[in-house]
Design an enzyme around this catalytic site. Structure first.
Site, PDB file in Angstrom:
ATOM      1  N   LYS A 119      -4.193   2.307 -14.397  1.00  0.00           N
ATOM      2  CA  LYS A 119      -3.324   3.177 -15.202  1.00  0.00           C
ATOM      3  C   LYS A 119      -3.472   2.895 -16.696  1.00  0.00           C
ATOM      4  O   LYS A 119      -3.355   3.798 -17.509  1.00  0.00           O
ATOM      5  CB  LYS A 119      -1.865   3.027 -14.772  1.00  0.00           C
ATOM      6  CG  LYS A 119      -1.622   3.640 -13.409  1.00  0.00           C
ATOM      7  CD  LYS A 119      -0.172   3.974 -13.161  1.00  0.00           C
ATOM      8  CE  LYS A 119      -0.060   4.772 -11.876  1.00  0.00           C
ATOM      9  NZ  LYS A 119       1.302   5.057 -11.479  1.00  0.00           N
ATOM     10  N   LYS A 202      -7.801   7.931  -4.206  1.00  0.00           N
ATOM     11  CA  LYS A 202      -6.684   8.294  -3.335  1.00  0.00           C
ATOM     12  C   LYS A 202      -6.004   9.577  -3.833  1.00  0.00           C
ATOM     13  O   LYS A 202      -6.041   9.875  -5.026  1.00  0.00           O
ATOM     14  CB  LYS A 202      -5.678   7.147  -3.209  1.00  0.00           C
ATOM     15  CG  LYS A 202      -4.792   6.950  -4.382  1.00  0.00           C
ATOM     16  CD  LYS A 202      -3.552   6.128  -4.004  1.00  0.00           C
ATOM     17  CE  LYS A 202      -2.614   6.130  -5.205  1.00  0.00           C
ATOM     18  NZ  LYS A 202      -1.254   5.841  -4.924  1.00  0.00           N
ATOM     19  N   LYS A 205      -0.139  12.025  -6.916  1.00  0.00           N
ATOM     20  CA  LYS A 205       0.664  13.092  -7.510  1.00  0.00           C
ATOM     21  C   LYS A 205       0.377  13.252  -8.998  1.00  0.00           C
ATOM     22  O   LYS A 205       0.653  14.290  -9.565  1.00  0.00           O
ATOM     23  CB  LYS A 205       2.156  12.864  -7.236  1.00  0.00           C
ATOM     24  CG  LYS A 205       2.735  11.566  -7.769  1.00  0.00           C
ATOM     25  CD  LYS A 205       4.242  11.547  -7.523  1.00  0.00           C
ATOM     26  CE  LYS A 205       4.646  10.555  -6.478  1.00  0.00           C
ATOM     27  NZ  LYS A 205       4.580   9.144  -6.881  1.00  0.00           N
TER      28      LYS A 205
HETATM   29  N1  AQP Z   1      -2.784   8.866  -0.982  1.00  0.00           N
HETATM   30  C1  AQP Z   1      -1.896   8.140  -0.347  1.00  0.00           C
HETATM   31  N2  AQP Z   1      -2.087   7.800   0.963  1.00  0.00           N
HETATM   32  C2  AQP Z   1      -1.164   7.073   1.647  1.00  0.00           C
HETATM   33  N3  AQP Z   1      -0.018   6.627   1.080  1.00  0.00           N
HETATM   34  C3  AQP Z   1       0.207   6.942  -0.208  1.00  0.00           C
HETATM   35  N4  AQP Z   1       1.224   6.660  -1.046  1.00  0.00           N
HETATM   36  C4  AQP Z   1       0.981   7.216  -2.245  1.00  0.00           C
HETATM   37  N5  AQP Z   1      -0.185   7.861  -2.235  1.00  0.00           N
HETATM   38  C5  AQP Z   1      -0.696   7.703  -0.985  1.00  0.00           C
HETATM   39  C6  AQP Z   1       2.383   5.878  -0.660  1.00  0.00           C
HETATM   40  O1  AQP Z   1       3.543   6.567  -1.060  1.00  0.00           O
HETATM   41  C7  AQP Z   1       4.532   5.614  -1.449  1.00  0.00           C
HETATM   42  C8  AQP Z   1       5.076   5.959  -2.779  1.00  0.00           C
HETATM   43  O2  AQP Z   1       4.111   5.811  -3.781  1.00  0.00           O
HETATM   44  P1  AQP Z   1       4.591   5.960  -5.273  1.00  0.00           P
HETATM   45  O3  AQP Z   1       5.031   7.319  -5.526  1.00  0.00           O
HETATM   46  O4  AQP Z   1       5.576   4.937  -5.629  1.00  0.00           O
HETATM   47  O5  AQP Z   1       3.372   5.613  -6.181  1.00  0.00           O
HETATM   48  P2  AQP Z   1       1.882   5.627  -5.954  1.00  0.00           P
HETATM   49  O6  AQP Z   1       1.490   4.810  -4.793  1.00  0.00           O
HETATM   50  O7  AQP Z   1       1.299   5.202  -7.262  1.00  0.00           O
HETATM   51  O8  AQP Z   1       1.612   7.148  -5.613  1.00  0.00           O
HETATM   52  P3  AQP Z   1       0.954   8.238  -6.475  1.00  0.00           P
HETATM   53  O9  AQP Z   1       1.114   9.527  -5.767  1.00  0.00           O
HETATM   54  O10 AQP Z   1      -0.457   7.838  -6.817  1.00  0.00           O
HETATM   55  O11 AQP Z   1       1.840   8.265  -7.755  1.00  0.00           O
HETATM   56  P4  AQP Z   1       1.419   8.167  -9.253  1.00  0.00           P
HETATM   57  O12 AQP Z   1       0.304   9.155  -9.363  1.00  0.00           O
HETATM   58  O13 AQP Z   1       2.610   8.527 -10.047  1.00  0.00           O
HETATM   59  O14 AQP Z   1       0.947   6.762  -9.487  1.00  0.00           O
HETATM   60  C9  AQP Z   1       3.879   4.235  -1.409  1.00  0.00           C
HETATM   61  O15 AQP Z   1       4.206   3.619  -0.178  1.00  0.00           O
HETATM   62  C10 AQP Z   1       2.428   4.567  -1.448  1.00  0.00           C
HETATM   63  O16 AQP Z   1       1.639   3.563  -0.831  1.00  0.00           O
END
Ligand code: AQP
Length: 341
Positions: A119, A202, A205
C-alpha cells in the site's frame, strides 16, 4: 503426537468499509462469518472504520460504505441477534488498546508487513502513521475481546502472526499469561479470490479497475459481463486441479465456481473436463447471479432504512463495549496505569 487445541470460545473478525465489498470479501469472509454462528463460539464481527481511514476516505462516502458493509453482513446471513455486529469507532477500547500495543510492538515489525509495503509503495515516508501502525490496531481488535480464533482470507495471515507476536511479547514483558494465542481460521477453496483481470493479484475493493472484481452491488448483467470478459486462456479444462497449476486465471474461476456452488473443485472439474471457457463462463455467471442476486436484493432492502442500520450498529457496540472495557482495564492494571475513576 500434536497437542489438542482447547475448543474455540470466541471468534472475532472485521472488514474495512474502504470501498464496496467484493466477491472476495463474501467468499473469503462474510459467507464464513455467517456459517460460524450457532456452532458454539461467540461471534463478534466488526466494520473496521478506523482501519479504513489509514488511507484517505471522503467522509460522506465512508459513512455510506460503513452502512453498506453492515447491510452486506446482514444480507450474507450475519444475524445481529446471534452475533455482535458493530463499527469499530463506536467502541473506544479498540483505539485505547491499540495505543498500549504501540508501546509493545516494534517499528521493524511494522515495516516488514507486505500489506504495508504494497500500500505504501515507493511513498513510504509520506503515508499516514496509521497505515504503518495498522497491524497494532488489528491486534487490539482481536485481543481486546480475548478472541481465540479469527476467520480471515489468506492475505491477513501475516497480520495475525504479528498479533500473536504482540500477545506473546506483552505476556513475556509483564510476566503474565493474559492474552491468548490467536488461531487463524483460513479454510476452504476461496481463501484467496484473485482479480478477474490478473491471476497474480487478489481481488480487491480498492483496485482501480472495476472489471477486476465482482461487487456485491453489481446486477446480473454486470456480473455476467465481468465473467465473460474475465481473463482466461484457450486451453480446455483438465480433469484435476493439478492440470491448472500454471494457469492462475483458469484456476481462479474454477475455485470461485466451486466456492459459490459449495462443491469441491475436483467434482466441478469432473463435470467440465475437456470443455472450454465458452461453456464454463456462462455456467459460472449463472451460479454467481443465483447466489449473489438475493444478497444484493437484501442489501438494498437494508440500505433503504439507514436509521435502522445505525440502531443495530449502536446496539452491537454497547454489547461489544461490555466485553472489551474490562479486558482493557485489566491490561492497564497489569501495566501499572492508575485508574481511579
Ligand atoms: N480476494 C480475497 N479473497 C479472499 N478473501 C478476501 N478478503 C479480502 N479480499 C479477499 C478477506 O476479507 C476480509 C476483509 O478484508 P478487508 O476489507 O479488511 O481488507 P483487505 O483484505 O485489504 O481487502 P481488500 O478488498 O483488498 O480491501 P482494500 O482494497 O481496501 O485493502 C479479510 O478477512 C480478508 O482476508
Amino acid at each position: 503426537m500434536t497437542e489438542a487445541r482447547p475448543p474455540i470460545r470466541r471468534i472475532f473478525s472485521g472488514i474495512q468499509p474502504s470501498g464496496g465489498l467484493t466477491l472476495g470479501n463474501y467468499l473469503g469472509a462474510l459467507k464464513r462469518f455467517a456459517e460460524f454462528q450457532g456452532t458454539g463460539p461467540e461471534t463478534i464481527y466488526c466494520i473496521v472504520d478506523l482501519h479504513a481511514i489509514t488511507v484517505w476516505q471522503e467522509p460522506a462516502v465512508l459513512t455510506r460504505q460503513t452502512r453498506e458493509a453492515a447491510a452486506a453482513f446482514m444480507a450474507s446471513g450475519v444475524d445481529p441477534a446471534r452475533s455482535i455486529l458493530f463499527n469499530q469507532s463506536q467502541v473506544p477500547a479498540h483505539a485505547e488498546m491499540a495505543w498500549l500495543f504501540n508501546t509493545v510492538a516494534r517499528v521493524g515489525w511494522m515495516y516488514r508487513m507486505t500489506q504495508f509495503k504494497d500500500k505504501a509503495g515507493r511513498n513510504s515516508e509520506n503515508v499516514s502513521l496509521g497505515l504503518l501502525a495498522y497491524p497494532s490496531l488489528m491486534a487490539a481488535d482481536i485481543l481486546v475481546y480475548h478472541a481465540d480464533a479469527v476467520p480471515v482470507g489468506e492475505d491477513q495471515k501475516q497480520h495475525l502472526e504479528l498479533t500473536r507476536d504482540i500477545a506473546a511479547k506483552f505476556n513475556h514483558d509483564y510476566s503474565v499469561d493474559f492474552f491468548p494465542e490467536v488461531q487463524p481460521l483460513i479454510e476452504g477453496v476461496a481463501t484467496r479470490v484473485m482479480s478477474l483481470r490478473d491471476g497474480s493479484r487478489k481481488m480487491s475493493k480498492s483496485d482501480p479497475s472495476d472489471a477486476s472484481r465482482i461487487n456485491l452491488t453489481d446486477d446480473a448483467d454486470a456480473i455476467a459481463q465481468k465473467i465473460r470478459k474475465a481473463r482466461t486462456d484457450a486451453e480446455p479444462l483438465p480433469g484435476s486441479m493439478e492440470g491448472l497449476k500454471d494457469r492462475p486465471e483458469a484456476k481462479n474461476l474454477v475455485n470461485i465456481y466451486a466456492a459459490l456452488s459449495d462443491e469441491t473443485p475436483a467434482a466441478l472439474l469432473a463435470r467440465f473436463e475437456g470443455q472450454g471457457f465458452g461453456a464454463f463462463k456462462p455456467a459460472l455467471a449463472e451460479v454467481a447471479v443465483e447466489v449473489l442476486g438475493p444478497i444484493t436484493k437484501r442489501m438494498q432492502d437494508y440500505m433503504a432504512d439507514p436509521a435502522e442500520i445505525d440502531r443495530i450498529l449502536g446496539q452491537g457496540a454497547e454489547r461489544a463495549d461490555a466485553i472489551a472495557r474490562p479486558i482493557l482495564h485489566q491490561t492497564m492494571d497489569i501495566m501499572g496505569l492508575i485508574r481511579s475513576r
